[in-house]
Design a protein around this motif. Sequence first.
Motif, PDB file in Angstrom:
ATOM      1  N   MET A 100      31.765  40.214  23.737  1.00 14.90           N
ATOM      2  CA  MET A 100      32.410  41.408  24.298  1.00 14.90           C
ATOM      3  C   MET A 100      31.541  42.038  25.375  1.00 14.90           C
ATOM      4  O   MET A 100      32.044  42.457  26.422  1.00 14.90           O
ATOM      5  N   VAL A 101      30.231  42.083  25.143  1.00 15.42           N
ATOM      6  CA  VAL A 101      29.313  42.607  26.161  1.00 15.42           C
ATOM      7  C   VAL A 101      29.310  41.690  27.381  1.00 15.42           C
ATOM      8  O   VAL A 101      29.303  42.160  28.523  1.00 15.42           O
ATOM      9  N   VAL A 102      29.327  40.379  27.153  1.00 14.67           N
ATOM     10  CA  VAL A 102      29.367  39.419  28.267  1.00 14.67           C
ATOM     11  C   VAL A 102      30.639  39.634  29.100  1.00 14.67           C
ATOM     12  O   VAL A 102      30.592  39.604  30.341  1.00 14.67           O
ATOM     13  N   ALA A 103      31.776  39.853  28.465  1.00 11.87           N
ATOM     14  CA  ALA A 103      33.024  40.092  29.195  1.00 11.87           C
ATOM     15  C   ALA A 103      32.905  41.342  30.061  1.00 11.87           C
ATOM     16  O   ALA A 103      33.346  41.347  31.216  1.00 11.87           O
ATOM     17  N   LEU A 104      32.311  42.399  29.529  1.00 17.85           N
ATOM     18  CA  LEU A 104      32.124  43.631  30.305  1.00 17.85           C
ATOM     19  C   LEU A 104      31.192  43.394  31.487  1.00 17.85           C
ATOM     20  O   LEU A 104      31.475  43.829  32.611  1.00 17.85           O
ATOM     21  N   VAL A 105      30.093  42.689  31.245  1.00 19.71           N
ATOM     22  CA  VAL A 105      29.131  42.407  32.321  1.00 19.71           C
ATOM     23  C   VAL A 105      29.780  41.538  33.399  1.00 19.71           C
ATOM     24  O   VAL A 105      29.590  41.782  34.596  1.00 19.71           O
ATOM     25  N   ILE A 106      30.558  40.534  32.988  1.00 16.90           N
ATOM     26  CA  ILE A 106      31.264  39.690  33.952  1.00 16.90           C
ATOM     27  C   ILE A 106      32.185  40.543  34.816  1.00 16.90           C
ATOM     28  O   ILE A 106      32.203  40.421  36.044  1.00 16.90           O
ATOM     29  N   TYR A 107      32.938  41.417  34.196  1.00 17.03           N
ATOM     30  CA  TYR A 107      33.903  42.232  34.938  1.00 17.03           C
ATOM     31  C   TYR A 107      33.205  43.163  35.922  1.00 17.03           C
ATOM     32  O   TYR A 107      33.600  43.268  37.082  1.00 17.03           O
ATOM     33  N   VAL A 108      32.151  43.828  35.459  1.00 16.75           N
ATOM     34  CA  VAL A 108      31.452  44.782  36.326  1.00 16.75           C
ATOM     35  C   VAL A 108      30.686  44.065  37.431  1.00 16.75           C
ATOM     36  O   VAL A 108      30.720  44.471  38.597  1.00 16.75           O
ATOM     37  N   ALA A 109      30.004  42.969  37.095  1.00 19.54           N
ATOM     38  CA  ALA A 109      29.145  42.296  38.057  1.00 19.54           C
ATOM     39  C   ALA A 109      29.925  41.509  39.112  1.00 19.54           C
ATOM     40  O   ALA A 109      29.510  41.438  40.260  1.00 19.54           O
ATOM     41  N   LEU A 110      31.048  40.931  38.738  1.00 21.12           N
ATOM     42  CA  LEU A 110      31.766  40.048  39.652  1.00 21.12           C
ATOM     43  C   LEU A 110      32.989  40.682  40.306  1.00 21.12           C
ATOM     44  O   LEU A 110      33.642  40.045  41.128  1.00 21.12           O
ATOM     45  N   PHE A 111      33.323  41.910  39.961  1.00 19.58           N
ATOM     46  CA  PHE A 111      34.556  42.530  40.449  1.00 19.58           C
ATOM     47  C   PHE A 111      34.607  42.572  41.972  1.00 19.58           C
ATOM     48  O   PHE A 111      35.601  42.174  42.576  1.00 19.58           O
ATOM     49  N   GLU A 112      33.556  43.062  42.617  1.00 20.34           N
ATOM     50  CA  GLU A 112      33.555  43.190  44.073  1.00 20.34           C
ATOM     51  C   GLU A 112      33.498  41.839  44.765  1.00 20.34           C
ATOM     52  O   GLU A 112      34.179  41.609  45.756  1.00 20.34           O
ATOM     53  N   SER A 113      32.675  40.936  44.254  1.00 22.75           N
ATOM     54  CA  SER A 113      32.470  39.675  44.971  1.00 22.75           C
ATOM     55  C   SER A 113      33.558  38.640  44.697  1.00 22.75           C
ATOM     56  O   SER A 113      33.900  37.852  45.568  1.00 22.75           O
ATOM     57  N   MET A 114      34.100  38.598  43.499  1.00 21.16           N
ATOM     58  CA  MET A 114      35.078  37.565  43.137  1.00 21.16           C
ATOM     59  C   MET A 114      36.528  38.074  43.121  1.00 21.16           C
ATOM     60  O   MET A 114      37.443  37.279  42.987  1.00 21.16           O
ATOM     61  N   GLY A 115      36.731  39.379  43.190  1.00 23.05           N
ATOM     62  CA  GLY A 115      38.079  39.919  43.217  1.00 23.05           C
ATOM     63  C   GLY A 115      38.578  40.326  41.838  1.00 23.05           C
ATOM     64  O   GLY A 115      38.079  39.863  40.810  1.00 23.05           O
ATOM     65  N   ALA A 116      39.567  41.180  41.840  1.00 22.66           N
ATOM     66  CA  ALA A 116      40.090  41.742  40.597  1.00 22.66           C
ATOM     67  C   ALA A 116      40.825  40.700  39.751  1.00 22.66           C
ATOM     68  O   ALA A 116      40.705  40.698  38.527  1.00 22.66           O
ATOM     69  N   VAL A 117      41.558  39.805  40.386  1.00 22.41           N
ATOM     70  CA  VAL A 117      42.357  38.844  39.632  1.00 22.41           C
ATOM     71  C   VAL A 117      41.464  37.839  38.914  1.00 22.41           C
ATOM     72  O   VAL A 117      41.562  37.659  37.697  1.00 22.41           O
ATOM     73  N   PHE A 118      40.588  37.168  39.663  1.00 18.92           N
ATOM     74  CA  PHE A 118      39.721  36.156  39.064  1.00 18.92           C
ATOM     75  C   PHE A 118      38.826  36.755  37.983  1.00 18.92           C
ATOM     76  O   PHE A 118      38.693  36.201  36.892  1.00 18.92           O
ATOM     77  N   THR A 119      38.237  37.908  38.274  1.00 18.34           N
ATOM     78  CA  THR A 119      37.341  38.552  37.309  1.00 18.34           C
ATOM     79  C   THR A 119      38.105  38.994  36.071  1.00 18.34           C
ATOM     80  O   THR A 119      37.621  38.855  34.951  1.00 18.34           O
ATOM     81  N   GLY A 120      39.307  39.521  36.251  1.00 17.81           N
ATOM     82  CA  GLY A 120      40.126  39.923  35.108  1.00 17.81           C
ATOM     83  C   GLY A 120      40.506  38.746  34.231  1.00 17.81           C
ATOM     84  O   GLY A 120      40.477  38.834  33.001  1.00 17.81           O
ATOM     85  N   ILE A 121      40.858  37.628  34.853  1.00 20.56           N
ATOM     86  CA  ILE A 121      41.204  36.431  34.089  1.00 20.56           C
ATOM     87  C   ILE A 121      39.997  35.940  33.293  1.00 20.56           C
ATOM     88  O   ILE A 121      40.098  35.660  32.093  1.00 20.56           O
ATOM     89  N   LEU A 122      38.850  35.847  33.952  1.00 20.88           N
ATOM     90  CA  LEU A 122      37.646  35.351  33.286  1.00 20.88           C
ATOM     91  C   LEU A 122      37.223  36.257  32.131  1.00 20.88           C
ATOM     92  O   LEU A 122      36.933  35.782  31.029  1.00 20.88           O
ATOM     93  N   ALA A 123      37.214  37.575  32.362  1.00 17.24           N
ATOM     94  CA  ALA A 123      36.818  38.512  31.309  1.00 17.24           C
ATOM     95  C   ALA A 123      37.808  38.477  30.138  1.00 17.24           C
ATOM     96  O   ALA A 123      37.402  38.536  28.974  1.00 17.24           O
ATOM     97  N   THR A 124      39.092  38.366  30.419  1.00 19.22           N
ATOM     98  CA  THR A 124      40.091  38.304  29.358  1.00 19.22           C
ATOM     99  C   THR A 124      39.952  37.027  28.536  1.00 19.22           C
ATOM    100  O   THR A 124      40.073  37.050  27.306  1.00 19.22           O
ATOM    101  N   LEU A 125      39.672  35.913  29.198  1.00 20.06           N
ATOM    102  CA  LEU A 125      39.459  34.663  28.461  1.00 20.06           C
ATOM    103  C   LEU A 125      38.245  34.770  27.543  1.00 20.06           C
ATOM    104  O   LEU A 125      38.281  34.293  26.400  1.00 20.06           O
TER     105      LEU A 125
END
Length: 168
Positions: A100-125
Amino acid sequence: MATPHSKRAVRIKDAGDVFAGIVLLCFAIVLVFYLVPNYINEPPILQNPMMSPRWLPGIVGWLIVLFSILLILQGLLLDRSSEEDERSIEKGTTRRFVLMVVALVIYVALFESMGAVFTGILATLVLFVAHPVRTWWVYSLAFVFPIAVTFIFVKVMNVPLPIAPIGF
């Protein structure tokens, strides 16, 4: 002359509810009176107050104030000691917490560089792996929800979000 027995003391029936309500109330007060007015800018020409960027955060802040007060009152007034408490917390595994912490870190760290869609998909998975989802079709929601939420924010609410990775 008053005796110690004649004084009426407030007896807390559920300390967890009172504590959670106080924490939420403090957060909501900071949100409503400090964060929203000082950090969300309004355009100078505003025809409809509901079109203001402050409108939704303000509504959410006031709802948190209301529900936190109700939660405090519930903790002070309702005695649930005779009932079975369905709110009891069962600790999950360390693996679940770490994912769960990894999902949060992925979302926060990659949101700007990878985009909302890709980051949301990865964090949700990652969240689906943390909370073992055994039904295969549910994993399709990990793709549908981030795309739908991004579409709603960008096209309906006019909130600019990074859609795709830079240079993609």
